[in-house]
Design a protein around this motif. Structure first.
Motif, PDB file in Angstrom:
ATOM      1  N   PHE A   1       0.982  -1.100  -0.082  1.00 44.84           N
ATOM      2  CA  PHE A   1       0.259   0.057   0.069  1.00 44.84           C
ATOM      3  C   PHE A   1       0.874   1.282   0.011  1.00 44.84           C
ATOM      4  O   PHE A   1       0.515   2.292  -0.572  1.00 44.84           O
ATOM      5  CB  PHE A   1      -0.928  -0.061   1.129  1.00 44.84           C
ATOM      6  CG  PHE A   1      -2.035   0.770   1.318  1.00 44.84           C
ATOM      7  CD1 PHE A   1      -2.858   1.088   0.123  1.00 44.84           C
ATOM      8  CD2 PHE A   1      -2.175   1.881   2.216  1.00 44.84           C
ATOM      9  CE1 PHE A   1      -3.795   1.971   0.132  1.00 44.84           C
ATOM     10  CE2 PHE A   1      -3.208   2.657   2.388  1.00 44.84           C
ATOM     11  CZ  PHE A   1      -4.120   2.703   1.265  1.00 44.84           C
ATOM     12  N   GLN A   2       1.841   1.230   0.775  1.00 45.45           N
ATOM     13  CA  GLN A   2       2.869   2.322   0.773  1.00 45.45           C
ATOM     14  C   GLN A   2       3.256   2.526  -0.574  1.00 45.45           C
ATOM     15  O   GLN A   2       3.716   3.969  -0.815  1.00 45.45           O
ATOM     16  CB  GLN A   2       4.021   1.861   1.763  1.00 45.45           C
ATOM     17  CG  GLN A   2       5.323   2.869   1.900  1.00 45.45           C
ATOM     18  CD  GLN A   2       4.730   3.914   2.882  1.00 45.45           C
ATOM     19  OE1 GLN A   2       4.166   3.704   3.970  1.00 45.45           O
ATOM     20  NE2 GLN A   2       5.446   5.161   2.523  1.00 45.45           N
ATOM     21  N   SER A   3       3.610   1.742  -1.217  1.00 43.57           N
ATOM     22  CA  SER A   3       4.113   1.945  -2.717  1.00 43.57           C
ATOM     23  C   SER A   3       3.242   3.047  -3.483  1.00 43.57           C
ATOM     24  O   SER A   3       3.754   3.830  -4.209  1.00 43.57           O
ATOM     25  CB  SER A   3       4.124   0.826  -3.684  1.00 43.57           C
ATOM     26  OG  SER A   3       5.226  -0.276  -3.069  1.00 43.57           O
ATOM     27  N   ILE A   4       1.981   3.011  -3.394  1.00 39.92           N
ATOM     28  CA  ILE A   4       1.004   4.133  -4.099  1.00 39.92           C
ATOM     29  C   ILE A   4       1.368   5.352  -3.624  1.00 39.92           C
ATOM     30  O   ILE A   4       1.717   6.218  -4.484  1.00 39.92           O
ATOM     31  CB  ILE A   4      -0.493   3.825  -3.445  1.00 39.92           C
ATOM     32  CG1 ILE A   4      -0.713   2.375  -3.813  1.00 39.92           C
ATOM     33  CG2 ILE A   4      -1.371   4.829  -4.196  1.00 39.92           C
ATOM     34  CD1 ILE A   4      -2.274   2.069  -3.466  1.00 39.92           C
ATOM     35  N   GLN A   5       1.615   5.672  -2.251  1.00 39.17           N
ATOM     36  CA  GLN A   5       2.004   6.826  -1.749  1.00 39.17           C
ATOM     37  C   GLN A   5       3.494   7.402  -2.177  1.00 39.17           C
ATOM     38  O   GLN A   5       3.597   8.319  -2.911  1.00 39.17           O
ATOM     39  CB  GLN A   5       2.149   6.900  -0.257  1.00 39.17           C
ATOM     40  CG  GLN A   5       1.938   8.272   0.431  1.00 39.17           C
ATOM     41  CD  GLN A   5       2.076   7.942   1.798  1.00 39.17           C
ATOM     42  OE1 GLN A   5       1.819   7.075   2.448  1.00 39.17           O
ATOM     43  NE2 GLN A   5       2.769   9.070   2.759  1.00 39.17           N
ATOM     44  N   ASN A   6       4.280   6.424  -2.310  1.00 40.57           N
ATOM     45  CA  ASN A   6       5.588   6.605  -2.855  1.00 40.57           C
ATOM     46  C   ASN A   6       5.567   6.945  -4.309  1.00 40.57           C
ATOM     47  O   ASN A   6       6.393   7.869  -4.448  1.00 40.57           O
ATOM     48  CB  ASN A   6       6.579   5.508  -2.628  1.00 40.57           C
ATOM     49  CG  ASN A   6       6.980   5.118  -1.148  1.00 40.57           C
ATOM     50  OD1 ASN A   6       6.427   5.902  -0.341  1.00 40.57           O
ATOM     51  ND2 ASN A   6       7.514   3.831  -0.937  1.00 40.57           N
ATOM     52  N   SER A   7       5.005   6.106  -5.012  1.00 35.10           N
ATOM     53  CA  SER A   7       4.837   6.439  -6.519  1.00 35.10           C
ATOM     54  C   SER A   7       4.426   8.005  -6.788  1.00 35.10           C
ATOM     55  O   SER A   7       4.981   8.514  -7.571  1.00 35.10           O
ATOM     56  CB  SER A   7       4.079   5.210  -7.186  1.00 35.10           C
ATOM     57  OG  SER A   7       4.994   4.136  -7.542  1.00 35.10           O
ATOM     58  N   LEU A   8       3.140   8.286  -6.069  1.00 33.07           N
ATOM     59  CA  LEU A   8       2.578   9.322  -6.290  1.00 33.07           C
ATOM     60  C   LEU A   8       3.468  10.440  -5.996  1.00 33.07           C
ATOM     61  O   LEU A   8       3.765  11.455  -6.700  1.00 33.07           O
ATOM     62  CB  LEU A   8       1.049   9.460  -5.571  1.00 33.07           C
ATOM     63  CG  LEU A   8       0.053   8.824  -6.107  1.00 33.07           C
ATOM     64  CD1 LEU A   8      -1.215   8.764  -5.202  1.00 33.07           C
ATOM     65  CD2 LEU A   8      -0.174   8.993  -7.483  1.00 33.07           C
TER      66      LEU A   8
END
Lengths: 339, 358, 669
Positions: C175-182
């Motif tokens: 889930f963290q990856s979404i935030q990281n990517s954005l």
């Protein structure tokens, strides 16, 4: 336009058919180091010049993934040089053609699958080790570790690189050996501590040692053979065998069920357990399946054979999914584990 | 009117065309005589180009038939019909020489090479550009390019020549010159020709007959003179040439426009709202008051080259202002100037009355 | 006015000529291509995301003996055993396709030393279980002692549902990856667009020197794989990096490295878009502003920025999309910092969890498709601006500003050239940092992972085939959409399909190809693992831009050529071959060089699709870096750079020659 499309079509067809054009070719999946493959093939072709080997090489995780993905439509004929843990996984999926290669009785029974006929036969053992860059160690004031537990010492924070067990066979054998040596809870607690010190996880198992050799990190958790090679290439590294013992996995050979050319596949597998083949394996691996063949390998750390733990491959194979999922949950991603 | 001795070359019957929910052509029926020069004239969006493209088979009609030289071609693709076409944009192939452009349609007609070359030379001479064969289209002027496009269209001697606004992209002077050229060439070849134009002058000067179109229907078909002299509808009257329009009420002997009674003939019942029309050149200065004579004031005068156009206001007509064209002679003779008053007559036979009152 | 219902029947049914049939045939072929190479794989991927694996406890029965080995107790299903206990020992039933679960937890007093025996079986053939490493299925009882029973694991069954998404969103590291990517995409977008704007502004609005040079340098990043700047950054800022001190203790492995590398590889894309926007603004507005004695600053805010706003928006969305879908760079320099595109790779390659890979793909599709859709809207508005006639702005010399812009542009150029130069430097150093002597050892690719020199040859072959086949397919497709009549719905569908690839990240495309083409029931299965699938995926991946280039060129051609040709009774292919193709030759060359360069550099789609015989140079860069062979990775990256640079030079020469030869008819004389 006509000319162009005809050319294009011919090319496309030619490309598609090229693979089927020659008579005896075997598609062999392997995780053996790329630089060793030409030697393996050449030695095999000395005895069997009529069978051409087409290598498909990638890291253990990738090759395992590839084989599992192709479960219902296998592309490989033979697997030559893949972790026994992975082969056990495939055996459980009925993906391997059971076959007792000629002369299998000469091998150390530890290196042969327990079923009759065996689903796979072992080649050599590949052993975990720690690569320590002495130059960087001195520069950064990071002492050489002697045990796995040492690596959780805060002095190593940010100086350790290890392979991601999800993609690397070496990474997985480390994790599975820690769980076996320290127990379930102790193992995860150890890794929680280790994670604090890890700079990053690499995709490949040889990368940490290469990175240690290049000074990009001080300590790389990798495997002994890679360390010996880097040391031979002139890297200022020490290969350390942690005192608790080291995890290991077996490289093994198997026939993929559904191969087009079972006879050629058998010929190859027969050859892979010969003395000659085992001598070949010995150039990089101190422990091989054929008793009495192994000679000491240059720069290979002393005492590593004794340090090899009593590995439970079945435990590793049957719990592989759960272990990897748990590992990914705890350490994959930047967010530190909060549970 | 057509007389029976003439051959009908192209017959269009009850032709309709829709684009989505829009009806672009409705109930079009039309006969084209062999060898005649017919013009589709109308404002943009009236359906004239749509009709031409239906005849060519480039955009098939939704319903109705097209018959060419006695053969039903209604649903045939363009390549199976017999026509040559010229577009406003010339549509010359830019990377081919003039010769190659002209011979483009001859090449696979199994004509020997020498014959093709001879035909190309003949056509180049015909359009007056014998020296230009090896140039590329971009090296020619617009007028020259359009002549090449014409040569290409007639190269394989089609039975029907279609011209889609062929002169609209050209300068005024070249346009007038080419009108004459095209007309002359058409007469020489005797090829049945249909031209689409929105330029009434072009239509009047080139066509044997004009088809005036509006909102997807045919308003009137006739010779240029008929159309000009005897417009069948207020639209035609207004679209062709200049026309004064006077809202009026029908009366037994004529109409009443504002306070002015105007004698003329018409077919409307007493009291019906109508529009009385008269062309500016039909208004004549007169010395005497009399039938249809009006006392007017010259509001302004505009010199238009060969004549003056005056704007007249008249107390009797109220708000309505009239355009009147006076020859230079008349202006000089009568000392006409803005601000003067002038008595004019609207001859009864020149007044056309149309239905009005919307 | 008549309405459509007044039209008398029968309606005219067109008789289709030979041309119509041929055109329809071509259109059908290319539409089938797009459906097979795009729509169906995407469908396969989407359905995979909803394909779940669950342990179905009701499928298994177990019978327990007493201490003497007598089976007196009745058989019970695992489900009944699980439900009978509180708390339930097995709580999570959803798993992945590789899931295995031991069953001893269901027996609270289980001991592997106990003399108790167990009988185990499945209800039917769907029940699969493993004893040790042997696979069993079906209703035959297996009698097992306690120590063997310990080694029984059950396998999941397939189902359809949302549980993969539930798992995804309840796994914090994913889930963290979404935030990281954005976050990374947003930061990179702001930096790139700002840098590119001033660079484009300097080129368009100043009279500084060396503009041609700067323009050329700005395009250089397009010629290398997106992960190459990552390698250069390791040499510059890694532990042994010669600029390491500049980071003040921060690690280059992580967000900092990803952002710097992203700025590098997205810079040319942003620059081109903004430069186009600046070049179309109307000089008359500037004159008006000057005549009103507005300050330079005010003119900038009231004339320049509004004029270029669509370009800025468009550049921002394009950069955002490139960064969020890029996989190579975060893979190389991301360290422990996860991003969505890398997660797809990890799930598929690392964990063999194809379903979760598909789920992450769906998650990644959302921002990618959104950014794409907004960009399309903005571009339409920009096109409207572009078609308006305007007067071209001629900048006037201004020593002070010209000098500032020259310094600024030089710094940007230094950044770009520096990154590439570091890679070249890295490639020829023998053993950084301990042996700095020069050597060509790192070019000995055959000794490394990744496919050796063969992979370079494969890449060349792929690039050539993609350029040739892709150009033919794309141009024919564009011609069918733009220049044929009738069949309007078919053409609209075709156009929509042609726009789709731009919104699909390469990783997603590659993964969907695995699902679709690696299915043994697929008659096209034979292309799996061959060069054909690489060509197909690359052509498809880069279809949209090529298609738009073709359409733009075709739109500029007189719409009546086809009508004239038909009236002259000539087949359409004669016109196509003799007129359309020669006139469109510059665009055709542009399409082919675009496809060539991208085929050389692309990693994302092909990383799932290459096989040993078709290993590629760009993937080799990735794999060599993976294996810790960073210098050889840089060397291979530079091989790609030189190849692409060479191709670009050839392309420029060919274009120049072509223009010279066609000068007579293009410009008039």
């Amino acid at each position: 336009m006509k000319y162009l499309s005809t050319t294009a079509l011919t090319t496309v067809l030619a490309l598609g058919l090229a693979a089927n054009a020659m008579a005896t070719e075997l598609t062999v999946y392997t995780a053996v180091e790329a630089e060793d493959l030409p030697r393996y093939a050449a030695a095999f072709n000395e005895d069997h010049p009529d069978i051409k080997i087409n290598w498909v090489r990638d890291s253990t995780g990738v090759i395992t993934a590839k084989l599992l993905a192709e479960k219902n439509n296998p592309q490989a004929d033979v697997i030559w040089g893949l972790a026994a843990t992975s082969l056990l996984l495939m055996k459980g999926e009925d993906m391997l053609e059971a076959y007792a290669p000629a002369g299998v009785d000469k091998l150390d029974p530890k290196f042969v699958d327990k079923s009759t006929p065996p689903a796979w036969t072992g080649m050599d053992a590949w052993v975990a080790a720690v690569c320590y860059n002495t130059v960087e160690g001195e520069k950064n004031g990071v002492p050489a570790p002697t045990s796995w537990k040492d690596l959780t010492n805060p002095v190593y924070k940010g100086h350790i690189i290890m392979p991601n067990p999800n993609s690397s066979g070496t990474g997985f054998l480390d994790v599975s050996s820690w769980l076996q040596m320290f127990g379930q809870d102790g193992g995860w607690a150890y890794m929680d501590g280790l994670h604090e010190n890890i700079a990053r996880y690499t995709h490949s198992g040889s990368a940490p040692c290469k990175l240690a050799a290049a000074g990009e990190t001080t300590i790389g958790v990798s495997f002994a053979f890679r360390g010996a090679k880097s040391k031979a290439a002139g890297a200022p590294i020490e290969i350390i065998v942690p005192t608790e013992g080291v995890g290991w996995d077996m490289e093994a050979t198997a026939i993929v069920a559904g191969t087009d050319d079972l006879d050629a596949a058998k010929t190859l597998v027969d050859w892979t357990i010969t003395k000659k083949a085992n001598e070949l394996y010995n150039s990089g691996y101190a422990v091989v399946a054929y008793p009495g063949v192994a000679k000491p390998v240059q720069y290979f750390p002393d005492g590593i054979v004794d340090a090899m733990i009593d590995n439970d491959f079945e435990f590793a194979a049957n719990n592989r999914g759960d272990i990897l999922a748990e590992w990914a949950k705890r350490y994959d991603g930047k967010s530190d584990p909060k549970n | 009117m057509l007389d029976d001795t003439q051959n009908i070359y192209l017959r269009i019957e009850n032709l309709w065309k829709k684009f989505g929910n829009f009806v672009a052509l409705q109930e079009i029926s039309l006969d084209v005589v062999e060898g005649e020069f017919l013009c589709f004239l109308g404002p943009s969006g009236c359906g004239k180009t749509t009709l031409l493209r239906a005849i060519a088979g480039l955009d098939l009609q939704t319903s109705g038939t097209v018959e060419q030289a006695g053969k039903d071609v209604s649903n045939l693709p363009p390549a199976e019909r017999d026509f040559g076409i010229v577009f406003q944009s010339y549509a010359l192939f830019p990377n081919l020489t003039i010769k190659k452009n002209i011979s483009y349609g001859l090449e696979n007609a199994k004509m020997p090479k020498a014959e093709i070359n001879a035909r190309v030379r003949e056509l180049l001479e015909m359009v007056g550009l014998p020296e230009q064969g090896d140039k590329y289209p971009a090296q020619l002027s617009g007028g020259q390019q359009q002549r090449i496009a014409l040569a290409r269209a007639i190269a394989s001697k089609p039975g029907l020549l279609l011209l889609d606004e062929p002169l609209s992209a050209l300068d005024a002077k070249v346009r007038v010159f080419l009108r004459h050229e095209i007309k002359e060439l058409q007469r020489q070849l005797g090829v049945t020709t249909v031209m689409v134009t929105h330029d009434q002058e072009e239509a009047l000067s080139m066509a044997d007959r004009i088809v005036v179109m509006n909102h997807g229907t045919i308003e009137q078909v006739g010779s240029p003179l008929e159309i000009y002299r005897d417009p069948a509808s207020l639209f035609v009257a207004d679209f062709i040439g200049a026309m004064n329009q006077m809202p009026a009420k029908a009366q037994p002997e004529g109409v009443r426009a504002g306070a002015a009674p105007l004698f003329c003939t018409h077919k409307f019942p007493h009291g019906a709202p109508v529009i009385a029309t008269i062309r500016p050149e039909d208004i004549i200065p007169t010395a005497e008051p009399g039938q249809n004579a009006l006392e007017t004031q010259i509001v302004s005068m505009e010199f238009l080259g060969s004549f003056f156009r005056a704007i007249l206001s008249s107390r009797a007509l109220g708000d309505i202002e009239l355009m009147a064209d006076f020859s230079i002679n008349a202006v000089r003779r009568l000392h006409l100037a803005a601000g003067q008053s002038l008595m004019v007559q609207l001859p009864p036979d020149r007044i056309k009355v149309f239905e009005g009152g919307k | 006015m008549a309405s459509v219902s007044d039209i008398p029947k029968p309606f005219v049914k067109p008789k289709l000529g030979r041309d119509d049939w041929m055109q329809r045939g071509f259109m059908a072929m290319i539409a089938i291509y797009l459906i097979v190479a795009l729509a169906m794989p995407l469908y396969a991927m989407l359905s995979k995301a909803f394909s779940t694996y669950t342990f179905d406890l009701s499928l298994y029965e177990v019978q327990v003996s007493d201490k003497d080995g007598n089976f007196n107790a009745p058989a019970k299903t695992l489900l009944a055993l699980n439900n009978a206990l509180d708390p339930k020992p097995i709580k999570r039933l959803s798993t992945s396709n590789t899931g295995r679960k031991g069953v001893t937890k269901l027996f609270p007093d289980f001991s592997f030393r106990s003399p108790v025996k167990y009988r185990f079986r499945g209800i039917d053939e769907n029940a699969v279980y493993i004893v040790g490493s042997k696979r069993f299925t079906g209703p035959d009882w297996q009698e097992l002692d306690s120590n063997t029973f310990r080694r029984v694991v059950i396998r999941p069954t397939r189902d359809v549902g949302l549980s993969n998404f539930v798992t995804y969103f309840s796994t914090p590291s994913l889930f963290q990856s979404i935030q990281n990517s954005l976050l990374i995409a947003a930061i990179s977008t702001v930096i790139t667009v700002s840098l590119a704007f001033w660079f484009a502004y300097a080129l368009a609005r100043s009279t500084m020197r060396f503009k041609g040079f700067f323009r050329m340098v700005a395009m250089m990043p397009i010629l290398v794989p997106s992960l190459l700047p990552g390698i250069a950054l390791i040499y510059m800022f890694g532990k042994q990096g010669f600029l390491n001190g500049l980071l003040m203790g921060q690690s280059i492995y992580g967000p900092i490295g990803i952002v710097i590398g992203s700025v590098f590889f997205t810079f040319p894309h942003a620059m081109i878009i903004i430069a186009t926007a600046l070049s179309i603004s109307d000089a008359r507005l500037y004159e008006a502003s000057v005549s009103l004695k507005a300050s330079r600053w005010k003119t900038f805010w009231t004339v320049t920025i509004p004029g270029a706003r669509y370009g800025l928006f468009s550049a921002a969305f394009v950069v955002f999309n490139l960064v969020i879908t890029d996989f190579g760079l975060p893979k190389v320099i991301g360290g422990k910092f996860n991003m969505l595109a890398v997660d797809i790779y990890k799930q598929v390659i690392g964990q063999q969890n194809f379903e979760m890979g598909a789920v992450v793909s769906v998650v990644l599709l959302v921002p990618a498709v959104l950014a794409f859709a907004i960009d399309r809207q903005v571009q339409k508005k920009q096109v409207a601006l572009l078609s308006a006639r305007s007067v071209v702005f001629e900048p006037k010399p201004d020593r002070k500003y010209d000098r500032i812009f020259l310094i600024y542009s030089s710094l940007v150029a230094l950044f770009i050239v520096g990154i590439i130069a570091v890679c070249q430097f890295a490639a020829v150093i023998k053993f950084w940092p301990y042996d700095l002597s020069l050597s060509l050892n790192n070019y000995d690719f055959d000794r490394m992972d990744g496919g050796g020199w063969g992979s370079y040859k494969n890449s060349l072959l792929l690039a050539l085939l993609t350029a040739i086949i892709g150009t033919v397919v794309v141009f024919l497709g564009g011609y069918m959409v733009e220049k044929t009549k009738g069949f309007a719905k078919g053409r609209a569908l075709f156009q929509a399909l042609a726009m789709l690839p731009m919104a699909i990240p390469g990783m997603v495309l590659g993964l969907s190809y695995i699902f679709f083409f690696n299915n043994p029931d697929n008659p096209l299965n034979f292309i799996y693992g061959t060069m054909i699938i690489l060509v197909v995926s690359t052509v498809t991946h880069f279809y949209t831009v090529s298609h738009l280039t073709a359409i733009t060129a075709l739109k500029q051609m007189d719409t009546e050529f086809e009508s004239v040709s038909q009236s002259l009774k000539q087949p359409f292919y004669k016109l196509f071959w003799r007129v359309t193709v020669p006139v469109s030759m510059p665009a055709i060359l542009n399409i082919s060089i675009y496809l060539f360069v991208n085929a050389m550099t692309t990693v994302s789609a092909v990383v799932f699709l290459y096989s040993t015989n078709t290993a590629l140079a760009s993937v080799a860069v990735l794999n060599m870096d993976d294996a810790g062979d960073i210098a050889p990775a840089a060397a291979m990256g530079m091989m790609i750079f030189y190849t692409n640079a060479g191709a670009r030079i050839l392309h420029a020469l060919a274009s120049r020659r072509l223009l010279k030869r066609s000068e007579a008819w293009r410009k008039g004389g």
